[in-house]
Design an enzyme around this catalytic site. Structure first.
Site, PDB file in Angstrom:
ATOM      1  N   HIS A  61       0.844  -1.204   0.000  1.00 50.32           N
ATOM      2  CA  HIS A  61       0.000   0.000   0.000  1.00 50.32           C
ATOM      3  C   HIS A  61       0.878   1.253   0.000  1.00 50.32           C
ATOM      4  O   HIS A  61       1.331   1.712   1.051  1.00 50.32           O
ATOM      5  CB  HIS A  61      -0.897  -0.014   1.246  1.00 50.32           C
ATOM      6  CG  HIS A  61      -1.946   1.055   1.262  1.00 50.32           C
ATOM      7  ND1 HIS A  61      -3.207   0.848   1.783  1.00 50.32           N
ATOM      8  CD2 HIS A  61      -1.943   2.340   0.831  1.00 50.32           C
ATOM      9  CE1 HIS A  61      -3.916   1.950   1.679  1.00 50.32           C
ATOM     10  NE2 HIS A  61      -3.163   2.889   1.108  1.00 50.32           N
ATOM     11  N   ASN A 288      -5.456   9.866   7.082  1.00 45.62           N
ATOM     12  CA  ASN A 288      -6.736   9.177   6.980  1.00 45.62           C
ATOM     13  C   ASN A 288      -6.529   7.679   6.790  1.00 45.62           C
ATOM     14  O   ASN A 288      -5.918   7.288   5.801  1.00 45.62           O
ATOM     15  CB  ASN A 288      -7.529   9.748   5.801  1.00 45.62           C
ATOM     16  CG  ASN A 288      -8.943   9.205   5.759  1.00 45.62           C
ATOM     17  OD1 ASN A 288      -9.452   8.719   6.766  1.00 45.62           O
ATOM     18  ND2 ASN A 288      -9.570   9.273   4.598  1.00 45.62           N
ATOM     19  N   ASP A 315       1.093   2.713   3.700  1.00 47.58           N
ATOM     20  CA  ASP A 315       0.230   3.814   3.260  1.00 47.58           C
ATOM     21  C   ASP A 315       1.072   5.079   3.046  1.00 47.58           C
ATOM     22  O   ASP A 315       0.647   6.186   3.391  1.00 47.58           O
ATOM     23  CB  ASP A 315      -0.912   4.085   4.252  1.00 47.58           C
ATOM     24  CG  ASP A 315      -1.990   4.989   3.653  1.00 47.58           C
ATOM     25  OD1 ASP A 315      -1.933   5.271   2.433  1.00 47.58           O
ATOM     26  OD2 ASP A 315      -2.887   5.420   4.402  1.00 47.58           O
ATOM     27  N   HIS A 319       3.242  14.239   0.332  1.00 46.63           N
ATOM     28  CA  HIS A 319       2.604  15.486  -0.107  1.00 46.63           C
ATOM     29  C   HIS A 319       3.660  16.573  -0.222  1.00 46.63           C
ATOM     30  O   HIS A 319       4.715  16.493   0.421  1.00 46.63           O
ATOM     31  CB  HIS A 319       1.523  15.916   0.889  1.00 46.63           C
ATOM     32  CG  HIS A 319       0.303  15.047   0.857  1.00 46.63           C
ATOM     33  ND1 HIS A 319      -0.577  15.018  -0.205  1.00 46.63           N
ATOM     34  CD2 HIS A 319      -0.176  14.146   1.747  1.00 46.63           C
ATOM     35  CE1 HIS A 319      -1.550  14.150   0.036  1.00 46.63           C
ATOM     36  NE2 HIS A 319      -1.332  13.598   1.209  1.00 46.63           N
TER      37      HIS A 319
HETATM   38  O1  DOR Z   1      -3.913   9.809   4.630  1.00 50.89           O
HETATM   39  C1  DOR Z   1      -4.185   9.318   3.552  1.00 50.89           C
HETATM   40  N1  DOR Z   1      -3.603   9.754   2.423  1.00 50.89           N
HETATM   41  N2  DOR Z   1      -5.112   8.346   3.484  1.00 50.89           N
HETATM   42  C2  DOR Z   1      -5.579   7.875   2.316  1.00 50.89           C
HETATM   43  O2  DOR Z   1      -6.407   6.990   2.330  1.00 50.89           O
HETATM   44  C3  DOR Z   1      -5.096   8.445   1.040  1.00 50.89           C
HETATM   45  C4  DOR Z   1      -3.760   9.042   1.201  1.00 50.89           C
HETATM   46  C5  DOR Z   1      -3.360   9.919   0.054  1.00 50.89           C
HETATM   47  O3  DOR Z   1      -3.508   9.497  -1.096  1.00 50.89           O
HETATM   48  O4  DOR Z   1      -2.812  10.998   0.295  1.00 50.89           O
END
Ligand code: DOR
Length: 434
Positions: A61, A288, A315, A319
């Site tokens: 993931h 999230n 995950d 960003h």
């Molecule tokens: O925190 C998160 N960022 N949760 C997600 O499910 C998607 C992810 C993202 O793509 O930035």
């Protein structure tokens, strides 16, 4: 296709129950044997005396962002971050632009990874067209193109009837569906866990029930269809209990947990950098599903150790600086996780358990050996994917040194124990910190 011998380390290969000092011999990119230490070596050698040697980690993931969000991450930088974190396989989530909902999109990822990636990239295809949640994607076209799973991750498949159909088709294609389990009506507007910290900060919360109602629905649909549902980034004690009960009934449900949900609580939002003792509102802890309570963290750790939760997945959600350098409500959700995963996991669970849940466990969870025989193991004939780690080495998290373009971590300045020393992919050294 390279020859390499990793000499004299403690070789931990959970897939084969192997734990002994040995030489890992890789020829033409493939593991040929775990030999008695001190034998003749051909090709390049890496001295691993005093270190731990294991199969390259498998992340089922990760968000690599390319195509569409190359200012956040690219396949090149994301795979470099993977290599630094000890991962030799990353499964790429489809919330790109365009989303990975066509054979062409899958081919773009595979070609870009072959040209610019430093480790293996296995694409995950969308469940619905454009991840819009209205109409099923062409699942069999995606499976033929090489996706290893289907997911609309970043968003749930909210329409239960559509999810049911997706599971029926995916079951025929023997390809798991990964659900971002979240009930949007309960999560709406929420930016962190609903609890005392959200109350104190005046932020709208996401209750545990937003996840748990969706997990309960997914379990019911797994039972109805007989197809496997994989729960992404499980985060609450209630969800862990639901999965435990479903597994006890023999239902085809699996789950993963992230390093951050194993170690951090909602208080991380309070305790980030702040000036003059002000409350921190640390946007780097905005993710999230949100970081939850100490009881939830304890339940995730216990669930991982008793195999209710099948494996660890990062995950990894990189960003750009401007996506996080803003008021809390407006900030993007996600943590750049590949480069801190091992060390963070080692603060929560023993080394042997961590290695298992970062290697053969995730490979088994998504049945990746159907695509890459031997993946997640050092079996004879497995890919020459090896990571060399120093579990005792302490280091300080300095996001500016990350290979990932995403410097967004709530761990900046934290000293952690457990460092990746070198990563070998297909017999080639792709990261070397010696
Ligand atoms: O925190 C998160 N960022 N949760 C997600 O499910 C998607 C992810 C993202 O793509 O930035």
């Amino acid at each position: 296709m390279s020859d390499i011998t990793v000499r004299g380390g403690r070789v931990l290969d959970p897939a084969n129950g192997f734990d002994a000092v040995a030489d890992v011999v890789v020829r033409k990119g493939v593991v040929v044997e775990l030999a008695k230490p001190g034998g003749k070596a051909s090709g390049e050698t890496i001295d691993a005396a005093g270190l731990v040697v294991c199969p390259g980690f498998v992340d089922i993931h990760a968000h690599l962002r390319e195509p569409g969000f190359e200012h956040k991450e690219t396949i090149a930088t994301g795979t470099q971050a993977a290599a630094r974190g000890g991962f030799t396989t990353v499964c790429a989530m489809p919330n790109t632009e365009p989303a990975t909902d066509s054979a062409g999109a899958v081919e773009f990822i595979l070609r870009t990874a072959a040209a610019k990636g430093v480790v293996r990239v296995l694409p995950i295809g969308c469940v619905t067209k454009g991840r819009a949640g209205h109409e099923l994607a062409e699942l069999s076209e995606l499976a033929d193109a090489g996706v290893v799973a289907f997911s609309d991750d970043g968003a749930p498949v909210t329409d239960a009837a559509l999810m049911r159909r997706a599971l029926e088709y995916a079951g025929m294609l023997q390809t798991p569906v990964i659900d971002h389990a979240e009930e949007p009506a309960l999560a709406a507007g929420g930016v962190m866990h609903e609890g005392w910290v959200s109350t104190r900060l005046g932020l709208r919360g996401v209750p545990a029930a937003a996840e748990e109602t969706a997990v309960a629905r997914d379990i019911a649909l797994a039972e109805t269809t007989g197809s496997r549902v994989h729960i992404a980034h499980i985060s609450t004690a209630g969800s862990v209990e639901l999965v435990r009960a479903a597994k006890a009934r023999g239902l085809p449900v699996t789950a993963e947990v992230t390093p951050h949900h194993l170690t951090l609580t909602h208080e991380a939002v309070l305790t980030g950098p702040s000036e003059g003792g002000a409350l921190a509102y640390d946007t780097n802890a905005k993710v999230n599903p949100p970081l939850r309570t100490p009881e939830d963290v304890a339940a995730c750790v216990a669930g991982l150790l008793d195999a209710t939760i099948d494996c660890i997945a990062t995950d990894h959600a990189p960003h750009a600086t401007q996506d996080k350098l803003c008021e809390f409500d407006a900030a993007a959700m996600g943590i750049s996780g590949l480069e801190t995963a091992l060390a963070l996991c080692l603060t929560a669970i023993p080394l042997e358990a961590a290695v298992e849940r970062l290697t053969i466990a995730p490979a088994t969870t998504l049945e990746l050996a159907r695509h890459v025989p031997g993946i997640g193991s050092l079996s004879k004939g497995a890919p020459g994917d090896v990571v060399i780690i120093d579990p005792e080495a302490e280091w300080t998290v300095e996001p500016e040194t990350f290979a990932s373009l995403g410097k967004n971590t709530p761990l900046a300045g934290r000293t952690l124990k457990g460092r990746v020393v070198a990563t070998v992919y297909g017999g080639k050294v792709v990261y070397d910190a010696r």
